[in-house]
Design an enzyme around this catalytic site. Structure first.
Site, PDB file in Angstrom:
ATOM      1  N   ARG A 182      17.821  16.129   0.482  1.00  0.00           N
ATOM      2  CA  ARG A 182      18.171  17.456   1.047  1.00  0.00           C
ATOM      3  C   ARG A 182      16.875  18.034   1.574  1.00  0.00           C
ATOM      4  O   ARG A 182      15.922  18.229   0.797  1.00  0.00           O
ATOM      5  CB  ARG A 182      18.807  18.355  -0.002  1.00  0.00           C
ATOM      6  CG  ARG A 182      18.955  19.791   0.482  1.00  0.00           C
ATOM      7  CD  ARG A 182      19.843  20.635  -0.387  1.00  0.00           C
ATOM      8  NE  ARG A 182      21.242  20.325  -0.164  1.00  0.00           N
ATOM      9  CZ  ARG A 182      22.255  21.116  -0.512  1.00  0.00           C
ATOM     10  NH1 ARG A 182      22.020  22.272  -1.109  1.00  0.00           N
ATOM     11  NH2 ARG A 182      23.502  20.764  -0.278  1.00  0.00           N
ATOM     12  N   HIS A 231      25.548  18.243   7.600  1.00  0.00           N
ATOM     13  CA  HIS A 231      25.930  18.158   6.189  1.00  0.00           C
ATOM     14  C   HIS A 231      27.120  17.200   6.089  1.00  0.00           C
ATOM     15  O   HIS A 231      28.253  17.603   5.804  1.00  0.00           O
ATOM     16  CB  HIS A 231      26.285  19.555   5.677  1.00  0.00           C
ATOM     17  CG  HIS A 231      26.274  19.680   4.180  1.00  0.00           C
ATOM     18  ND1 HIS A 231      25.989  18.632   3.309  1.00  0.00           N
ATOM     19  CD2 HIS A 231      26.534  20.760   3.379  1.00  0.00           C
ATOM     20  CE1 HIS A 231      26.057  19.059   2.070  1.00  0.00           C
ATOM     21  NE2 HIS A 231      26.388  20.329   2.073  1.00  0.00           N
ATOM     22  N   GLN A 282      29.568  17.046   3.099  1.00  0.00           N
ATOM     23  CA  GLN A 282      30.466  18.192   3.077  1.00  0.00           C
ATOM     24  C   GLN A 282      31.631  18.003   4.055  1.00  0.00           C
ATOM     25  O   GLN A 282      32.793  18.207   3.716  1.00  0.00           O
ATOM     26  CB  GLN A 282      29.680  19.460   3.430  1.00  0.00           C
ATOM     27  CG  GLN A 282      30.508  20.719   3.362  1.00  0.00           C
ATOM     28  CD  GLN A 282      30.915  21.068   1.945  1.00  0.00           C
ATOM     29  OE1 GLN A 282      30.090  21.078   1.035  1.00  0.00           O
ATOM     30  NE2 GLN A 282      32.201  21.338   1.732  1.00  0.00           N
ATOM     31  N   ASP A 297      31.116  29.835   6.707  1.00  0.00           N
ATOM     32  CA  ASP A 297      29.925  29.499   5.921  1.00  0.00           C
ATOM     33  C   ASP A 297      29.028  30.736   5.942  1.00  0.00           C
ATOM     34  O   ASP A 297      29.267  31.686   6.707  1.00  0.00           O
ATOM     35  CB  ASP A 297      29.229  28.276   6.560  1.00  0.00           C
ATOM     36  CG  ASP A 297      28.049  27.760   5.741  1.00  0.00           C
ATOM     37  OD1 ASP A 297      27.879  28.172   4.580  1.00  0.00           O
ATOM     38  OD2 ASP A 297      27.278  26.934   6.283  1.00  0.00           O
ATOM     39  N   CYS A 340      32.252  25.888   2.334  1.00  0.00           N
ATOM     40  CA  CYS A 340      31.496  24.835   1.634  1.00  0.00           C
ATOM     41  C   CYS A 340      30.931  25.331   0.310  1.00  0.00           C
ATOM     42  O   CYS A 340      30.651  24.533  -0.575  1.00  0.00           O
ATOM     43  CB  CYS A 340      30.381  24.326   2.537  1.00  0.00           C
ATOM     44  SG  CYS A 340      29.320  25.631   3.183  1.00  0.00           S
ATOM     45  N   ARG A 363      34.197  17.080  -3.533  1.00  0.00           N
ATOM     46  CA  ARG A 363      32.813  16.633  -3.295  1.00  0.00           C
ATOM     47  C   ARG A 363      32.483  15.460  -4.225  1.00  0.00           C
ATOM     48  O   ARG A 363      31.775  14.530  -3.843  1.00  0.00           O
ATOM     49  CB  ARG A 363      31.815  17.785  -3.526  1.00  0.00           C
ATOM     50  CG  ARG A 363      31.759  18.851  -2.441  1.00  0.00           C
ATOM     51  CD  ARG A 363      31.234  18.325  -1.103  1.00  0.00           C
ATOM     52  NE  ARG A 363      29.934  17.681  -1.201  1.00  0.00           N
ATOM     53  CZ  ARG A 363      28.754  18.275  -1.013  1.00  0.00           C
ATOM     54  NH1 ARG A 363      28.718  19.555  -0.695  1.00  0.00           N
ATOM     55  NH2 ARG A 363      27.622  17.603  -1.108  1.00  0.00           N
TER      56      ARG A 363
HETATM   57  N1   CP Z   1      28.307  22.930  -0.444  1.00  0.00           N
HETATM   58  C1   CP Z   1      27.123  22.514  -0.916  1.00  0.00           C
HETATM   59  O1   CP Z   1      26.466  21.611  -0.365  1.00  0.00           O
HETATM   60  O2   CP Z   1      26.741  23.132  -2.056  1.00  0.00           O
HETATM   61  P1   CP Z   1      25.297  23.055  -2.706  1.00  0.00           P
HETATM   62  O3   CP Z   1      24.337  23.716  -1.768  1.00  0.00           O
HETATM   63  O4   CP Z   1      25.436  23.774  -4.014  1.00  0.00           O
HETATM   64  O5   CP Z   1      24.932  21.600  -2.902  1.00  0.00           O
HETATM   65  N1  NVA Z   2      24.793  26.319   5.854  1.00  0.00           N
HETATM   66  C1  NVA Z   2      24.450  26.396   4.444  1.00  0.00           C
HETATM   67  C2  NVA Z   2      25.229  25.399   3.679  1.00  0.00           C
HETATM   68  C3  NVA Z   2      24.966  25.348   2.206  1.00  0.00           C
HETATM   69  C4  NVA Z   2      25.777  24.313   1.502  1.00  0.00           C
HETATM   70  C5  NVA Z   2      22.954  26.199   4.283  1.00  0.00           C
HETATM   71  O1  NVA Z   2      22.397  25.332   4.967  1.00  0.00           O
HETATM   72  O2  NVA Z   2      22.342  26.898   3.491  1.00  0.00           O
END
Ligand code: CP
Ligand code: NVA
Length: 325
Positions: A121, A148, A151, A243, A283, A311
């Site tokens: 990440r 993502h 997701q 989101d 998400c 997930r």
């Molecule tokens: N939706 C999602 O990716 O959640 P987190 O940021 O908690 O991993």
């Molecule tokens: N768009 C959000 C998604 C988190 C799961 C971010 O990048 O923070």
């Protein structure tokens, strides 16, 4: 061999493990429509019969390296490995970027000597790309600034459970043209769905990714629409998705965004313009009172915890597709 658990098909159709370039999942279109169908099939099987897969990844190891915070992604990859008989090792960079300490190419080549796959990440998408270029084991994008894919796989798997045939399903995304939006467009295109995006003028999805989604859609029959009118976008939608307005890494813009995004809030009124049986999707994490009203996210038609549950099943399917022998 009879493929009683669906694993042999997915493994046979993935790129050969001995191939010089392993199959990385760093953006949605690293997967073909067939590979997406394989992931969905495996996820459905592992969801229905988790014990059958309890030893599928015995002796396999996953590195989980996150520059940003996470609940769902971290937990589902780590728990996913454990419940498949494998192990994971987590490294939190303390919100530092990986290359702040050591060149990405060196980190990737170290890890690839120790583990069978790496979930990342990152802030910058180029970090995931560079990591993948130097890794001889599969790299999974657990969220970057641009995509993502874990997701979006989950979201269309969930929508398929709810609405049936995705080629007849419409998902309306309302809000920021961000990583989740990009992945929903690409995954919608791969699955043959109808995806309509409504963002403020100043926060659209990247035009090259809209073009890529439309290119994929031409082969699957999907429809990808973008615009700025949330009321129109949600008409006839089976799912209304939003989101956060300021993603991780964009917190400094939160005040400005909070002003601009107000018309894109999913209120009961906006949600009411979708199909009467439409579901609300997010998400998570969600900011109640910002991008979505409490009444919508807590309504019986909110699918957010079904997404969160899925997930795990999708993470397990991805891990098996990439790592099973
Ligand atoms: N939706 C999602 O990716 O959640 P987190 O940021 O908690 O991993
Ligand atoms: N768009 C959000 C998604 C988190 C799961 C971010 O990048 O923070």
């Amino acid at each position: 061999m009879a493929d009683s658990n669906g694993l042999a098909t997915a493994v046979a159709r993935r790129r050969a493990p001995e191939a010089e370039v392993p199959l990385h999942i760093i953006r949605d279109d690293d997967l073909t429509p067939d590979a997406v169908a394989d992931v969905f099939d495996l996820a459905a099987r592992v969801k229905a019969h988790p014990r059958r897969y309890a030893h599928a990844l015995e002796g396999r190891y996953l590195a989980v390296i996150f520059e940003k915070r996470s609940l769902r992604t971290r937990f589902t990859f780590e728990l996913g490995m454990k419940t498949l008989g494998g192990e994971s090792v987590f490294m939190d960079t303390g919100q530092q970027r990986i290359p702040d300490r050591e060149p990405i190419c060196d980190v990737a080549r170290n890890l690839a000597r120790w583990v069978d796959a790496i979930a990342l990440r990152t802030f910058s998408h180029s970090t995931v790309e560079e990591f993948a270029r130097h890794s001889r084991v599969p790299v999974i994008n657990g969220l970057s600034e641009l995509f993502h894919p874990c997701q979006s796989l989950t979201d269309f798997f969930t929508l398929q459970e709810i609405a049936g045939d995705l080629r007849a399903a419409k998902l309306a995304f309302v809000g920021d043209g961000n990583n989740v939006c990009h992945s929903l467009m690409l995954m919608g295109a791969l699955t043959g769905a109808h995806v309509t995006v409504a963002t403020p003028q100043a926060y659209p999805p990247k035009p090259e990714l809209v073009a890529r989604a439309r290119e994929l859609a031409a082969a699957t029959g999907a429809v990808i629409e973008t615009g700025h009118d949330p009321q129109r976008a949600v008409e006839d939608a089976h799912a209304v998705y939003t989101d956060v307005w300021a993603s991780m890494g964009f917190e400094a813009e939160a005040d400005e965004r909070a002003r601009v995004f107000v018309p894109y809030r999913v209120t009961p009124e906006l949600f009411g313009r979708a199909r009467p049986d439409a579901v609300f999707m997010h998400c998570l994490p969600a900011h109640r009172g910002e991008e979505v009203c409490e009444e919508v996210i807590e309504s019986p038609r909110s699918a957010v915890f079904d997404q969160a549950e899925n997930r795990l099943h999708i993470a397990k399917a991805i891990l098996m597709m990439l790592l099973a022998k």
